[in-house]
Write a protein that holds these residues in place. Structure first.
Motif, PDB file in Angstrom:
ATOM      1  N   GLN A  67       0.790  -1.253  -0.048  1.00 43.17           N
ATOM      2  CA  GLN A  67      -0.151   0.012  -0.089  1.00 43.17           C
ATOM      3  C   GLN A  67       0.656   1.172  -0.033  1.00 43.17           C
ATOM      4  OE1 GLN A  67      -3.115  -0.213  -0.693  1.00 43.17           O
ATOM      5  NE2 GLN A  67      -2.897  -2.398  -0.497  1.00 43.17           N
ATOM      6  N   THR A  68       1.989   1.101   0.725  1.00 46.29           N
ATOM      7  CA  THR A  68       2.879   2.574   0.597  1.00 46.29           C
ATOM      8  C   THR A  68       3.551   2.714  -0.572  1.00 46.29           C
ATOM      9  OG1 THR A  68       3.256   1.926   2.974  1.00 46.29           O
ATOM     10  CG2 THR A  68       4.801   3.420   1.984  1.00 46.29           C
ATOM     11  N   VAL A  69       3.943   1.639  -1.304  1.00 50.90           N
ATOM     12  CA  VAL A  69       4.443   1.689  -2.594  1.00 50.90           C
ATOM     13  C   VAL A  69       3.484   2.316  -3.499  1.00 50.90           C
ATOM     14  CG1 VAL A  69       5.512   0.600  -4.604  1.00 50.90           C
ATOM     15  CG2 VAL A  69       6.365  -0.142  -2.394  1.00 50.90           C
ATOM     16  N   ILE A  70       2.264   1.787  -3.619  1.00 48.09           N
ATOM     17  CA  ILE A  70       1.319   2.259  -4.326  1.00 48.09           C
ATOM     18  C   ILE A  70       0.700   3.774  -4.236  1.00 48.09           C
ATOM     19  CG2 ILE A  70      -1.258   2.132  -5.100  1.00 48.09           C
ATOM     20  CD1 ILE A  70      -0.928  -0.832  -4.234  1.00 48.09           C
ATOM     21  N   GLY A  71       0.640   4.091  -2.851  1.00 48.07           N
ATOM     22  CA  GLY A  71       0.057   5.444  -2.395  1.00 48.07           C
ATOM     23  C   GLY A  71       1.297   6.435  -2.506  1.00 48.07           C
ATOM     24  N   LEU A  72       2.341   6.263  -2.394  1.00 53.88           N
ATOM     25  CA  LEU A  72       3.617   7.344  -2.560  1.00 53.88           C
ATOM     26  C   LEU A  72       4.194   7.129  -3.785  1.00 53.88           C
ATOM     27  CD1 LEU A  72       4.768   7.200   1.284  1.00 53.88           C
ATOM     28  CD2 LEU A  72       3.236   8.699   0.186  1.00 53.88           C
ATOM     29  N   SER A  73       3.978   6.150  -4.686  1.00 53.65           N
ATOM     30  CA  SER A  73       4.650   6.228  -5.897  1.00 53.65           C
ATOM     31  C   SER A  73       4.738   7.680  -6.682  1.00 53.65           C
ATOM     32  CB  SER A  73       4.426   5.050  -6.931  1.00 53.65           C
ATOM     33  OG  SER A  73       2.839   5.007  -7.215  1.00 53.65           O
ATOM     34  N   SER A  74       3.449   8.167  -6.581  1.00 50.29           N
ATOM     35  CA  SER A  74       3.293   9.386  -7.459  1.00 50.29           C
ATOM     36  C   SER A  74       4.040  10.376  -6.972  1.00 50.29           C
ATOM     37  CB  SER A  74       1.914   9.612  -7.472  1.00 50.29           C
ATOM     38  OG  SER A  74       1.393   9.868  -6.226  1.00 50.29           O
ATOM     39  N   VAL A  75       4.278  10.467  -5.524  1.00 55.04           N
ATOM     40  CA  VAL A  75       5.233  11.549  -4.675  1.00 55.04           C
ATOM     41  C   VAL A  75       6.501  11.432  -5.049  1.00 55.04           C
ATOM     42  CG1 VAL A  75       5.748  12.239  -2.577  1.00 55.04           C
ATOM     43  CG2 VAL A  75       3.400  11.862  -2.977  1.00 55.04           C
ATOM     44  N   TYR A  76       6.965  10.174  -4.915  1.00 59.72           N
ATOM     45  CA  TYR A  76       8.489   9.566  -5.558  1.00 59.72           C
ATOM     46  C   TYR A  76       8.909   9.842  -6.885  1.00 59.72           C
ATOM     47  CZ  TYR A  76      12.545   6.800  -5.601  1.00 59.72           C
ATOM     48  OH  TYR A  76      13.775   6.015  -6.077  1.00 59.72           O
ATOM     49  N   ALA A  77       7.920   9.463  -7.699  1.00 63.28           N
ATOM     50  CA  ALA A  77       7.918  10.028  -9.413  1.00 63.28           C
ATOM     51  C   ALA A  77       8.083  11.386  -9.388  1.00 63.28           C
ATOM     52  CB  ALA A  77       6.953   9.548 -10.132  1.00 63.28           C
ATOM     53  N   ALA A  78       7.282  12.209  -9.026  1.00 64.36           N
ATOM     54  CA  ALA A  78       7.369  13.687  -9.089  1.00 64.36           C
ATOM     55  C   ALA A  78       8.509  14.421  -8.287  1.00 64.36           C
ATOM     56  CB  ALA A  78       6.031  14.440  -8.602  1.00 64.36           C
ATOM     57  N   GLU A  79       8.657  14.051  -7.116  1.00 65.05           N
ATOM     58  CA  GLU A  79       9.880  14.928  -6.307  1.00 65.05           C
ATOM     59  C   GLU A  79      11.184  14.205  -6.634  1.00 65.05           C
ATOM     60  OE1 GLU A  79       9.180  17.483  -4.472  1.00 65.05           O
ATOM     61  OE2 GLU A  79       7.028  16.998  -5.420  1.00 65.05           O
ATOM     62  N   GLU A  80      11.417  12.971  -6.563  1.00 63.28           N
ATOM     63  CA  GLU A  80      12.787  12.289  -6.673  1.00 63.28           C
ATOM     64  C   GLU A  80      13.088  11.956  -8.209  1.00 63.28           C
ATOM     65  OE1 GLU A  80      16.577  11.401  -5.757  1.00 63.28           O
ATOM     66  OE2 GLU A  80      14.822  11.946  -4.081  1.00 63.28           O
ATOM     67  N   LEU A  81      12.324  11.482  -8.721  1.00 59.79           N
ATOM     68  CA  LEU A  81      12.498  10.962 -10.180  1.00 59.79           C
ATOM     69  C   LEU A  81      12.288  12.425 -11.249  1.00 59.79           C
ATOM     70  CD1 LEU A  81      11.362   7.576 -10.420  1.00 59.79           C
ATOM     71  CD2 LEU A  81      13.270   8.300  -9.742  1.00 59.79           C
ATOM     72  N   ASP A  82      11.697  13.291 -10.803  1.00 58.70           N
ATOM     73  CA  ASP A  82      11.355  14.639 -11.364  1.00 58.70           C
ATOM     74  C   ASP A  82      10.733  14.301 -13.003  1.00 58.70           C
ATOM     75  OD1 ASP A  82      11.630  17.227 -11.702  1.00 58.70           O
ATOM     76  OD2 ASP A  82      13.367  17.255 -12.984  1.00 58.70           O
ATOM     77  N   LEU A  83       9.759  13.372 -12.652  1.00 59.19           N
ATOM     78  CA  LEU A  83       9.251  13.319 -13.958  1.00 59.19           C
ATOM     79  C   LEU A  83       7.868  13.981 -13.949  1.00 59.19           C
ATOM     80  CD1 LEU A  83       9.196   9.364 -13.876  1.00 59.19           C
ATOM     81  CD2 LEU A  83      10.290  10.718 -15.248  1.00 59.19           C
ATOM     82  N   PRO A  84       7.355  14.501 -15.172  1.00 59.65           N
ATOM     83  CA  PRO A  84       6.390  15.342 -15.218  1.00 59.65           C
ATOM     84  C   PRO A  84       4.765  14.682 -15.344  1.00 59.65           C
ATOM     85  CG  PRO A  84       7.149  14.981 -17.459  1.00 59.65           C
ATOM     86  CD  PRO A  84       8.013  14.264 -16.355  1.00 59.65           C
ATOM     87  N   ASP A  85       3.779  15.190 -15.180  1.00 62.30           N
ATOM     88  CA  ASP A  85       2.359  14.825 -15.187  1.00 62.30           C
ATOM     89  C   ASP A  85       2.121  13.894 -16.415  1.00 62.30           C
ATOM     90  OD1 ASP A  85       2.283  15.648 -12.495  1.00 62.30           O
ATOM     91  OD2 ASP A  85       0.695  17.338 -13.282  1.00 62.30           O
ATOM     92  N   ASP A  86       2.587  14.434 -17.585  1.00 59.44           N
ATOM     93  CA  ASP A  86       2.225  13.760 -18.685  1.00 59.44           C
ATOM     94  C   ASP A  86       3.069  12.144 -18.954  1.00 59.44           C
ATOM     95  OD1 ASP A  86       4.448  14.622 -19.320  1.00 59.44           O
ATOM     96  OD2 ASP A  86       4.163  15.816 -21.058  1.00 59.44           O
ATOM     97  N   VAL A  87       3.827  12.010 -17.938  1.00 61.31           N
ATOM     98  CA  VAL A  87       4.694  10.616 -17.811  1.00 61.31           C
ATOM     99  C   VAL A  87       3.845  10.000 -16.923  1.00 61.31           C
ATOM    100  CG1 VAL A  87       6.723   9.381 -17.507  1.00 61.31           C
ATOM    101  CG2 VAL A  87       6.867  11.497 -18.897  1.00 61.31           C
ATOM    102  N   LEU A  88       3.971  10.579 -15.665  1.00 63.61           N
ATOM    103  CA  LEU A  88       3.616   9.989 -14.292  1.00 63.61           C
ATOM    104  C   LEU A  88       2.007   9.306 -14.444  1.00 63.61           C
ATOM    105  CD1 LEU A  88       3.674   9.389 -11.400  1.00 63.61           C
ATOM    106  CD2 LEU A  88       3.167  11.640 -10.930  1.00 63.61           C
TER     107      LEU A  88
END
Length: 464
Positions: free
Chosen positions: A286-307
């Protein structure tokens, strides 16, 4: 026909067999509530609430935010920790509420309306995200807290239907179809919201406006399709009898039975062992699922059109993954299939830790792997646990189960939030979750499932 016994009305005779209409109605609620889980918890709320918390902290760019804090229920925390900590607070309350709700559901003659009531209240709170603007991060935290609690209450009642509508050899299949149907429904709404994100300029909307309307759309969807489920399901007579004497008597019986539930677990140590194993590994999921979007946006610096399109892909792959792992369970058994899926989850966390920032294809590939194992691991865990519940205790045991089910994990978000607070590194935060999969896999593998099912008074399926 029913027989009054010491404040209860006990139904006479065996429970009625389920119908196809009833099972379809049960599937529809997974379709309904998955919108909240997918659009709110998995995609939009984490990054949006983090952005609002950063605004409240006065962050202009990334550097000042390294040391910035905001007040959160009386303590100062990093803006990036607001969403994980909000999850933890909701679970602190949920831990107290859900087992009682399960005990009440086992004694209520109006089970479908208990489920519907929780759903409608949760949907109303979700629609309230329309007012989440400016620096109102605490409004978002409170609405999320309430919506998550009502969500959990409704799902406890929903899960308690499973042993009543499917026999021992059908539960893996019925549970898997329910999860698959849910991911399809959640994915469909997310598809509409992805289109809005991709075409926000043509719609004359900002990213924040799209996020707010997408969050609110999950509430509308949740309420609308709950109505379909309530219309198709029926109120089954509880095995332990209907509590007479009004709402106060029902609540009193619920709390009393909660105490008896905890005491009765001592008589079913193998059921308790599987429950503890589930609480551990599913908290990681559940933590991987719920916080994956935060991880992708903040750490991996991926834009919304990828995320967002990647998470959409996950939902549809989870539909096929749930059915695929359900089919594998028929061939080799649910227990073996669940262990295989947990090993794959361990690999996924390791891959997430080393993913390079800004590389879209790597994140998309990891998302595909998540989609394949996501639905199946959850569906099989639910069906296995349903085999370990003594007859007539479905609601109260699933109340304990739901403490770490969809949206109600707490150990993972707490560890994630603390790791980020201490190190200000999302990579350290994500790798800290590895402990849940390693410990959980070992614990569940040590449970003698066939003996555990027999000890609970149930008949084991042919293959485990």
């Amino acid at each position: 026909m029913s027989v009054p016994v010491a404040g209860y009305t006990v139904p006479a005779g065996p429970p009625e067999p389920s119908t196809r209409r009833e099972r379809v109605g049960w599937y529809w609620y997974d379709w309904a509530n998955s919108a909240f889980y997918t659009t709110v918890i998995t995609v939009f709320l984490g990054p949006y609430l983090t952005a609002i918390a950063k605004t409240a902290a006065g962050c202009v760019d990334d550097d000042p935010c390294k040391d910035a804090t905001v007040p959160f229920f009386g303590i100062d925390v990093a803006p990036g920790s607001v969403y994980p900590y909000a999850t933890v607070v909701s679970v602190i309350v949920t831990v107290l509420v859900l087992p009682v709700m399960g005990a009440i559901a086992d004694r209520s003659a109006h089970k479908r309306w208990l489920m519907g009531g929780g759903a409608y209240l949760g949907a109303a709170c979700t629609i309230g995200f329309l007012f989440l603007t400016g620096d109102r991060y605490m409004l978002g935290a409170v609405l999320f807290l309430l919506a998550n609690i009502f969500y959990g209450c409704s799902v406890v009642v929903y899960n308690s239907y499973l042993p009543q509508i499917a026999g021992p050899d059908q539960r893996d299949s019925v549970s898997s179809v329910g999860w698959a149907f849910g991911y399809l429904g959640g994915g469909l709404l997310l598809l509409f919201n992805v289109v809005a994100v991709l075409f926000k300029d043509d719609l004359g909307m900002s990213t924040g406006e799209v996020a707010r309307y997408s969050l609110a759309s999950a509430g509308v969807w949740w309420a609308a399709f709950t109505t379909v489920s309530v219309a198709l399901l029926r109120d089954r007579p509880p095995v332990d009898g209907v509590v007479s004497g009004g709402v106060g008597r029902v609540l009193s019986a619920g709390f009393t039975q909660l105490w008896h539930t905890f005491r009765s677990l001592r008589a079913y140590p193998l059921t308790l062992a599987f429950l503890v194993s589930f609480l551990i590994f599913n908290d990681g999921i559940q933590t991987v699922i719920g916080l994956s979007s935060v991880y992708a946006a903040e750490e991996l610096d991926l834009p919304d059109d990828v995320l967002i399109p990647t998470i959409l892909m996950v939902q549809f792959l989870a539909f096929f993954g749930a059915l695929g792992l359900g089919a594998m369970a028929k061939r080799i058994g649910a227990m073996k299939t669940l262990i295989v899926s947990l090993v794959l989850w361990t690999v996924i966390v390791l891959v997430a830790y080393v993913l390079p920032a800004g590389v879209a294809w790597a994140f998309i590939a990891m998302g595909a792997a998540i989609g394949i194992v996501l639905g199946g691991s959850q569906a099989l865990a639910r069906s296995l646990f349903s085999q370990l519940i003594p007859a007539g205790k479905e609601g109260e045991y699933f109340g304990l189960y739901e403490i770490s089910s969809r949206g109600t994990s707490w150990m993972g978000p707490l560890l994630f939030g603390l790791a980020y607070d201490l190190t200000r590194s999302y990579r350290v935060a994500i790798i800290s979750l590895l402990v849940f999969f390693l410990v959980g896999t070992v614990c569940v593998a040590l449970v003698p499932m066939r003996r555990a099912i027999t000890a609970a008074g149930n008949v084991p399926p042919e293959k485990l």
